[in-house]
Motif scaffolding. Structure first.
Motif, PDB file in Angstrom:
ATOM      1  N   HIS A  13     -44.912   1.865 -20.315  1.00 32.72           N
ATOM      2  CA  HIS A  13     -45.284   1.535 -18.933  1.00 32.72           C
ATOM      3  C   HIS A  13     -44.931   2.723 -18.032  1.00 32.72           C
ATOM      4  N   HIS A  14     -45.819   3.070 -17.140  1.00 35.49           N
ATOM      5  CA  HIS A  14     -45.624   4.226 -16.263  1.00 35.49           C
ATOM      6  C   HIS A  14     -44.799   3.849 -15.037  1.00 35.49           C
ATOM      7  N   VAL A  15     -43.478   3.684 -15.254  1.00 36.29           N
ATOM      8  CA  VAL A  15     -42.578   3.249 -14.187  1.00 36.29           C
ATOM      9  C   VAL A  15     -41.442   4.229 -13.928  1.00 36.29           C
ATOM     10  N   ARG A  16     -41.378   5.314 -14.702  1.00 40.70           N
ATOM     11  CA  ARG A  16     -40.329   6.316 -14.469  1.00 40.70           C
ATOM     12  C   ARG A  16     -40.444   6.882 -13.047  1.00 40.70           C
ATOM     13  N   TYR A  17     -39.389   7.497 -12.569  1.00 39.07           N
ATOM     14  CA  TYR A  17     -39.397   8.066 -11.217  1.00 39.07           C
ATOM     15  C   TYR A  17     -40.576   9.012 -11.013  1.00 39.07           C
ATOM     16  N   ASP A  18     -40.972   9.725 -12.081  1.00 41.52           N
ATOM     17  CA  ASP A  18     -42.068  10.684 -11.962  1.00 41.52           C
ATOM     18  C   ASP A  18     -43.419  10.088 -12.352  1.00 41.52           C
ATOM     19  N   ALA A  21     -43.873   7.839 -18.732  1.00 44.49           N
ATOM     20  CA  ALA A  21     -43.451   6.791 -19.663  1.00 44.49           C
ATOM     21  C   ALA A  21     -43.051   7.441 -20.976  1.00 44.49           C
ATOM     22  N   HIS A  22     -42.417   6.681 -21.829  1.00 43.29           N
ATOM     23  CA  HIS A  22     -42.064   7.084 -23.190  1.00 43.29           C
ATOM     24  C   HIS A  22     -42.561   5.986 -24.111  1.00 43.29           C
ATOM     25  N   GLY A  23     -42.604   6.291 -25.409  1.00 42.71           N
ATOM     26  CA  GLY A  23     -42.905   5.243 -26.372  1.00 42.71           C
ATOM     27  C   GLY A  23     -44.330   4.723 -26.248  1.00 42.71           C
TER      28      GLY A  23
END
Length: 166
Positions: A13-18, A21-23
């Motif tokens: 899921h694209h929720v990182r601060y930037d 996402a991972h995985g």
């Protein structure tokens, strides 16, 4: 069946601060297929947008944030402590609701880091420490792992399933 709290960014899921996402990683895909995963991004749950400015904890200690000793601040100097604490409290509520005893959270995150964090200077320097959510979950007796500890987390989950985990 044992559930496990997992950082949403580790599930792709694209929720990182930037906005990144991972995985997802193989073990996570299996857990997902088994219906074990309870996903959460504490920072988003606490009300922060994606993307958002990088944030760090001076000294890298999430427990100190929970104790009111230090604040979580962005690279711009904004105090975002309330959002980090709110996200941690939402994580704890999910843990309690689902009887979760294990969490797999993003390494070095000011919310989720379980072994080390950035030191609050925004220079990339790392220190031993944990994020706000990781600290609150650990205080509640939850074992917290990061994505580099997937095999350990999977083994701990198997122990819990067999009934011989802590």
């Amino acid at each position: 069946m044992q559930k496990i709290l997992v950082s949403r960014c580790l599930l792709g899921h694209h929720v990182r601060y930037d906005g990144g996402a991972h995985g997802p990683f193989g073990v996570l895909q299996r857990w997902q297929a088994e219906g074990r995963i309870v996903p959460l991004c504490p920072e988003v749950a606490g009300g922060l947008p994606t993307p958002r400015p990088p944030a760090e904890i001076p000294g890298g200690q999430g427990a100190a944030v929970l104790d009111g000793v230090v604040q979580v601040v962005t690279v711009d100097g904004e105090d975002v402590t309330a959002a980090f604490v709110e996200g941690a409290e939402q994580a704890l509520a999910l843990v309690q609701r689902h009887g979760i005893r294990l969490a797999l959270l993003k390494a070095r995150s000011p919310s989720c880091g379980n072994l080390e964090n950035y030191d609050g200077t925004f220079t990339g320097r790392k220190v031993a420490g944990e994020g706000v959510t990781a600290a609150l979950l650990r205080r509640a007796g939850v074992r917290v792992f990061n994505e580099a500890q997937l095999a350990e987390a999977d083994a701990a989950l198997a122990e819990l399933e067999r009934g011989d985990g802590n």
